[in-house]
Design a protein around this motif. Structure first.
Motif, PDB file in Angstrom:
ATOM      1  N   ASP A 124       0.832  -1.204   0.000  1.00 44.56           N
ATOM      2  CA  ASP A 124       0.000   0.000   0.000  1.00 44.56           C
ATOM      3  C   ASP A 124       0.867   1.255   0.000  1.00 44.56           C
ATOM      4  O   ASP A 124       0.466   2.301   0.502  1.00 44.56           O
TER       5      ASP A 124
ATOM      6  N   GLN B  65      -7.920   3.147   7.400  1.00 40.24           N
ATOM      7  CA  GLN B  65      -7.812   2.577   6.064  1.00 40.24           C
ATOM      8  C   GLN B  65      -8.732   3.287   5.069  1.00 40.24           C
ATOM      9  O   GLN B  65      -8.329   3.609   3.945  1.00 40.24           O
TER      10      GLN B  65
ATOM     11  N   SER C 248      -7.451   6.714   4.122  1.00 38.78           N
ATOM     12  CA  SER C 248      -6.345   6.608   3.176  1.00 38.78           C
ATOM     13  C   SER C 248      -6.858   6.324   1.766  1.00 38.78           C
ATOM     14  O   SER C 248      -6.406   6.939   0.792  1.00 38.78           O
TER      15      SER C 248
END
Length: 288
Positions: A27, A51, A54
């Motif tokens: 990632d 998460q 992001s």
């Protein structure tokens, strides 16, 4: 000091050459959100989990950079190396520039850095000169009481909003600035994007572009206290240390919240195929 760890990436040492790359399934390209803020995000569930924040920031940046472009395209000498002719999906418009940069150091052997950089757009100045530009988006996600502070203050207090972003996203802004300088971009364009809250529970969160702002990358580096001489010095130290290693493949990993960079030796086929071998990993630590 950055709070979260760097996503592991690896290097290969072979015949006095050093190759840095990222894992295909990592990632590494996902954007961080408020990484250097006093109050880190992620404590809430739903759309404000770490998460999802992001992923949201990455999605906004990809779409904003394309929305800023005109339909006319500039054609470069060589085609996009990552376009698959068998894929019917049209790739995002981006140009890759391969730069050759000398890595110097006091009393050290001169080295040459070759890196692939990205340019998001080409613009034309008033005198007809073409200028390269990188386009990024800052996004407001923490709406107090469902209301956007940026909507109310962006026109009159844009400097204060940018200063807050410099504090809360110092790492992300530094990465964008360094990337622009490496690419030789003349301009760095920021978009201010906020959430548009859904009218009902069944709707997804939308986004609105509130404004844009342009900077010269090297001048913006001074505004965020980014010392490029120091950055080059850190890179040179890492390169010199890796060049002392035996030929092979290594993983570089920064400890979260610590000034420690760890180097692990791994089998050559690591990250390329499933490896069930239980080879011991050699570990070395470097204090930064």
């Amino acid at each position: 000091m950055f709070v979260s760890s760097f996503t592991p990436f690896f290097c290969k040492v072979a015949k006095f050459r050093l190759f840095f790359d990222k894992r295909d399934d990592s990632d590494f390209d996902l954007l961080t959100v408020n990484e250097t803020a006093n109050d880190l995000p992620g404590g809430e569930g739903g759309s404000n989990s770490l998460q999802k924040l992001s992923l949201e920031a990455t999605y906004i940046n990809q779409n904003f950079s394309q929305q800023c472009l005109k339909r006319e395209q500039k054609t470069f000498k060589r085609p996009n190396p990552f376009v698959n002719e068998d894929d019917d999906n049209e790739p995002s418009s981006v140009a890759y520039r391969y730069r050759k940069i000398p890595l110097l150091g006091p009393g050290a052997e001169p080295l040459t850095l070759i890196c692939r950089t990205e340019v998001d757009a080409v613009t034309t100045s008033a005198n007809g000169e073409e200028k390269f530009m990188n386009i990024k988006a800052l996004n407001e996600w923490d709406l107090k009481g469902g209301a956007s502070e940026w909507r109310q203050k962006l026109d009159t207090q844009r400097g204060d909003i940018l200063t807050t972003e410099m504090k809360n996203n110092k790492c992300k802004l530094a990465k964008w600035t360094v990337s622009s300088i490496l690419a030789g971009s003349d301009l760095l364009k920021f978009g201010y994007v906020t959430r548009s809250m859904p009218r009902s529970s069944g709707e997804s969160i939308g986004h609105s572009i509130l404004g844009t702002q342009e900077f010269i990358p090297k001048q913006f580096a001074g505004q965020i206290s980014l010392d490029m001489n120091n950055a080059w010095g850190i890179l040179r130290v890492i390169v010199d240390r890796c060049m002392q290693l035996k030929d092979g493949k290594y993983v570089l990993y920064k400890e979260p919240g610590k000034g420690i960079l760890r180097i692990y030796k791994v089998p050559l086929n690591t990250f390329e195929e499933d490896n069930d071998d239980s080879d011991d990993e050699d570990e070395e630590e470097e204090e930064k």
